[in-house]
Scaffold this active site. Structure first.
Site, mmCIF file in Angstrom:
data_model
loop_
_atom_site.group_PDB
_atom_site.id
_atom_site.type_symbol
_atom_site.label_atom_id
_atom_site.label_comp_id
_atom_site.label_asym_id
_atom_site.label_seq_id
_atom_site.Cartn_x
_atom_site.Cartn_y
_atom_site.Cartn_z
ATOM 1 N NE ARG A 685 -3.764 -0.010 0.477
ATOM 2 C CZ ARG A 685 -4.941 0.058 -0.166
ATOM 3 N NH1 ARG A 685 -5.422 -1.007 -0.802
ATOM 4 N NH2 ARG A 685 -5.629 1.162 -0.178
ATOM 5 C CB VAL A 686 1.361 4.077 -2.062
ATOM 6 C CG1 VAL A 686 2.382 3.198 -2.746
ATOM 7 C CG2 VAL A 686 0.089 4.158 -2.897
ATOM 8 C CG ASP A 687 -3.723 3.679 0.995
ATOM 9 O OD1 ASP A 687 -3.065 2.753 1.508
ATOM 10 O OD2 ASP A 687 -4.835 3.492 0.474
ATOM 11 C CG ASP A 688 -1.951 7.457 5.825
ATOM 12 O OD1 ASP A 688 -0.739 7.217 5.694
ATOM 13 O OD2 ASP A 688 -2.433 8.595 5.804
ATOM 14 C CB VAL A 689 -4.460 1.055 3.986
ATOM 15 C CG1 VAL A 689 -4.979 -0.356 4.199
ATOM 16 C CG2 VAL A 689 -5.634 2.018 3.817
#
Ligand code: 6R9
Length: 817
Positions: A685-689
């Site tokens: 993941r590249v997001d806040d997940v």
């Protein structure tokens, strides 16, 4: 074309092995390679046959006992067939033995190789000679296969050197997609003519009324052109339950086993044929209708892996109700949050479940959740409760007589036929909540027709499904994998599905293989975290079972690291079964990038190539598509039938999260690279997940749970690498002024997360942070926290923009508290 491949043992070759006192010779294709053990090292002589006179002059190399790995490479030529390269890799060596892999490459299409294990007394064992000829052009169009560090199905992946696994002709010949050409032909059609491609597949299902043939698909994925909208088979009337059960029974497979249920405790099991499953589903559908559940109403299902879980999903689908399954590991708070969002009339649960030796009192959790949702203005009038007798007796269950009903008291009394509610292809089928980058989970909404066609088709091709297969997916129906690939996908294909109530290491780490042998499972689909946890145990837990029924393996949930891939392939699959490493998401409904066993060589750790109809693109920060070998953000160019249509009650968030970051594309939230051969490699993941044991958890959700603790004022959560879980949860916490950090407080902070979200989201590490690194505008610099959490202190980068750079040293000093 992936062409001629052949295996035969060295020992049978007329040019076999000769032993001499000063060493021994080993021959491949009449070229004698001499190995000698001298002065505690091995020496190797490779003859070079000069083109003009056919005389040989040797080239010498030697192993280096301190380095332990030696490579002899030389270019040799012969009159007969030009050899481009001889490559000898030392796999292992000691004073008494030498294990080598030798490969002669004649041209980029053809090589012969073997591995030999030699001792000072002679050759102990010999592997096989291998001919691998490939004229393959990769599906990406990247060109011919540029190297042949390859092995075949059926042979051990002995070293990191092997990065391609070819299907054998025996496997490919029987596969649904038997060659790269066939894949390319189908793939090209699927993107050039999606309406024709998917229309033909959809026609294999039952439709009460056909969709508008002029408009199989209508889509707008570009926020700049207006509202994002996706529709497939609009106007078509169908029912997914009818297609998954009645259609199979009508086709004459009513007596085929649909579900094999394996209980937590070995020996406790059950099975249902398609006909029996249909009867049970109809009874529940009739009951739900009777208590007033109508088309479009939401029903929340909070059940463990009992047959009643898919039964409940199918019963809702039959009457057009929208199910929302909540994983039975979520806490009361999380369940309440979901109930408040989708306002169901009915909640279906059971009194308890055994997980290993531990009973989990699910009904109590539901009671708390219903009380909480009532406090928030959403009341649930009916809680249908299944008595799970192996875990808890009726009498011990807490009961609220005006609201709770025992399943066994009412459902079996209803008729076992129930008319189907025909719904539009674009009517909602289910809601499934998933984590995003805010504290509030997203209600991913899937509709009926496109999802049905996509789940069934992806299942069929990615696992090369045959009617004789017995299929087992270890996922829980509380996640999307359990929707698409425990329930709908396999049942729509008329498959026999194993469902397992228990834990994979109960009573011991051999349980999975015990189940595989018990039901003769042919397709086994699981998550890398399970592979890694079993890999830590002795191989004997695997090898004591035969596993001979296994044919295809699968992996999902997170990137599978090459070493786990090799173990799964070599040990579990006895080097015989291809692995379908399927990349997809709750949002995508079905596989997006996945191997199709039999159609092209696999690379350990790569999800390989896109499924039919899917056009993945890798974009840079600015949203420019990058061609060829590259890394970037993974997006998709077009819609596919299984795509989610909205986030329930929040179409703005749908557009903002998925379609605004890179206008014109669906953004997956994943990083990805593509290698020179066009293979896709997902990088996380590249997001806040974060992805913990394949479960998606938003860092913001964990942070909200921590700050609900009365002694915590601020929290920042990051993911760190974890040997088994893939990622672990690392939480920095700032405490209320004057509170001192203690072991007791650590435990109670973790408990707060368990209570708010569920045990699977419990932080692995709590790091006391008197201050957090923030910019002058107050934004937490997570980049720095990630480096501190993973102890990469030399890579902290520029910290001068922080409001107070001193907090960094303070945090480092507190790392081991
Ligand atoms: C099906 C499922 C989706 C996220 C996804 C990605 C990760 C799933 C993967 C994979 C690499 C694979 N993911 N499968 N990463 N290789 N084969 O897991 O859905 O729970 O929504 O998670 O999981 O990061 O974005 P979901």
């Amino acid at each position: 074309m992936i062409g001629f491949r052949q295996t035969f043992p060295v020992i049978k070759s007329p040019y076999g092995t000769r032993c001499f006192t000063d060493g021994f010779f080993f021959s491949i294709d009449r070229r004698w390679t001499r190995f000698k053990h001298r002065e505690s090292r091995w020496e190797c002589e490779i003859p070079v046959i000069k083109r003009s006179h056919g005389r040989s002059s040797p080239i010498w190399g030697s192993t280096n006992s301190t380095v332990g790995l030696s490579l002899f490479q030389s270019l040799v030529r012969s009159d007969a067939l030009p050899i481009q390269q001889v490559r000898t890799t030392c796999l292992n060596h000691s004073n008494t033995c030498l294990n080598l892999s030798i490969r002669y490459t004649y041209c980029h299409k053809f090589s012969v190789s073997s591995s030999v294990l030699m001792g000072t007394n002679g050759i102990f064992t010999e592997d096989h000679l291998r001919h691998i000829e490939s004229l393959a052009t990769f599906p990406s169009g990247a060109g011919k296969i540029s190297h042949l560090r390859a092995t075949n199905l059926g042979e051990c992946l002995s070293s990191e050197e092997h990065d391609l696994v070819f299907p054998t002709p025996e496997f490919s010949d029987k596969a649904l997609v038997p060659s790269t050409e066939k894949y390319l032909e189908m793939y090209r059609r699927s993107v050039r003519d999606p309406a024709g491609f998917w229309g033909d597949i959809a026609a294999e299902f039952y439709w009460k009324e056909k969709w508008d043939c002029e408009k199989v698909c209508s889509e707008n994925l570009d926020v700049r052109k207006g509202t994002v909208e996706i529709e497939w088979f609009k106007g078509g009337k169908t029912n997914i339950c009818f297609n998954a059960l009645d259609r199979i029974v009508d086709n004459g497979d009513g007596d085929k086993v649909a579900l094999y249920w394996e209980g937590n405790v070995p020996g406790l099991d059950d099975k249902l044929t398609y006909k029996e499953l249909l009867d049970k589903v109809c009874q529940l559908s009739n009951y739900l209708k009777d208590v007033g559940v109508k088309k479009g109403d939401a029903v929340v299902i909070y059940l463990p892996m009992l047959a009643e879980l898919p039964i409940s999903m199918l019963a809702c689908a039959r009457i057009g109700a929208v199910h929302s399954v909540v994983f039975a590991g979520f806490s009361a708070e999380s369940l309440a949050q979901r109930i408040i969002d989708c306002k169901p009339n009915v909640v279906i649960t059971c009194n308890a479940v055994l997980r290993g030796d531990k009973p989990i009192l699910l009904k109590n959790i539901v009671d708390q959740a219903i009380t909480q949702s009532a406090d928030n203005g959403v009341s649930v009038d009916l809680c249908l409760t299944y008595e799970n007798q192996s875990a808890m007796k009726k009498e011990a269950t807490k009961w609220q007589a005006d609201r709770d009903i025992w399943w066994q008291d009412v459902v079996p009394k209803y008729p076992n036929t129930c008319l189907v509610e025909w719904v539009d292809a674009e009517d909602p089928l289910f809601l499934l909540y998933t984590s995003g980058s805010t504290g509030k989970p997203k209600g991913v909404l899937h509709t009926t027709g496109g999802y049905m066609v996509y789940a069934a088709t992806t299942f069929k091709y990615a696992f090369d499904y045959k009617p004789s297969d017995v299929y087992w997916c270890t996922a829980d129906c509380g996640w999307i994998t359990g929707h698409s690939y425990v329930s709908y996908g396999p049942l729509l294909n008329g498959a026999s599905v194993v469902i397992f109530e228990g834990a994979p290491n109960y009573p011991d780490s051999g349980r999975c293989w015990d189940i595989v042998d018990k039901y003769n499972v042919t397709i086994f689909y699981t998550a890398p975290t399970l592979v890694r946890s079993l890999m830590r145990e002795k191989n004997e837990y695997v090898t004591r079972y035969s596993r001979k029924s296994l044919r295809v393996l699968g992996s999902v949930g997170e990137p599978i690291n090459p070493s786990a891939w090799r173990w799964f392939y070599n040990i579990v699959g006895d080097s015989r079964c291809p692995i379908s490493d399927t990349w997809w998401q709750t949002e995508t409904g079905g596989f997006m990038i996945t191997p199709l066993p039999g159609s092209w060589p696999q690379k350990p750790g790569s999800a390989t190539f896109p499924f039919f109809g899917v056009q993945p693109v890798i974009v840079d920060e600015k949203g420019n598509e990058i061609e060829g070998e590259c890394s970037g953000y993974l997006c998709v160019k077009n819609s596919w039938p299984g795509a989610f249509r909205t986030l329930y009650g929040d179409h703005d968030r749908y557009e903002t999260t998925y379609f605004k970051p890179f206008p014109g594309y669906y953004f997956s939230g994943d990083g990805c690279s593509r290698d020179g051969d066009g293979y896709y490699w997902l990088t996380g993941r590249v997001d806040d997940v974060i992805n913990v044991s394949g479960h998606r958890i938003g860092t913001a959700e964990v942070e909200s749970a921590l700050v609900l603790h009365p002694q915590c004022v601020e929290a920042a959560v990051v993911g760190v690498e974890h040997e088994v879980k893939g990622q672990g949860i690392y939480a920095f916490v700032t405490l209320v002024d004057g509170v001192t950090y203690s072991e007791e407080l650590r435990k109670s902070l973790i408990l707060s997360v368990r209570n708010q979200i569920g045990a699977f989201a419990a932080p692995d590490k709590i790091h006391w942070a008197p201050g957090l690194p923030k910019t002058r505008s107050g934004k937490i610099m997570r980049r720095i926290l990630r480096k501190i959490a993973s102890r990469q202190l030399e890579e902290l980068g520029d910290i001068s923009t922080l409001a107070d750079p001193a907090v960094v040293d303070q945090l480092i000093a507190l790392s081991d508290c």
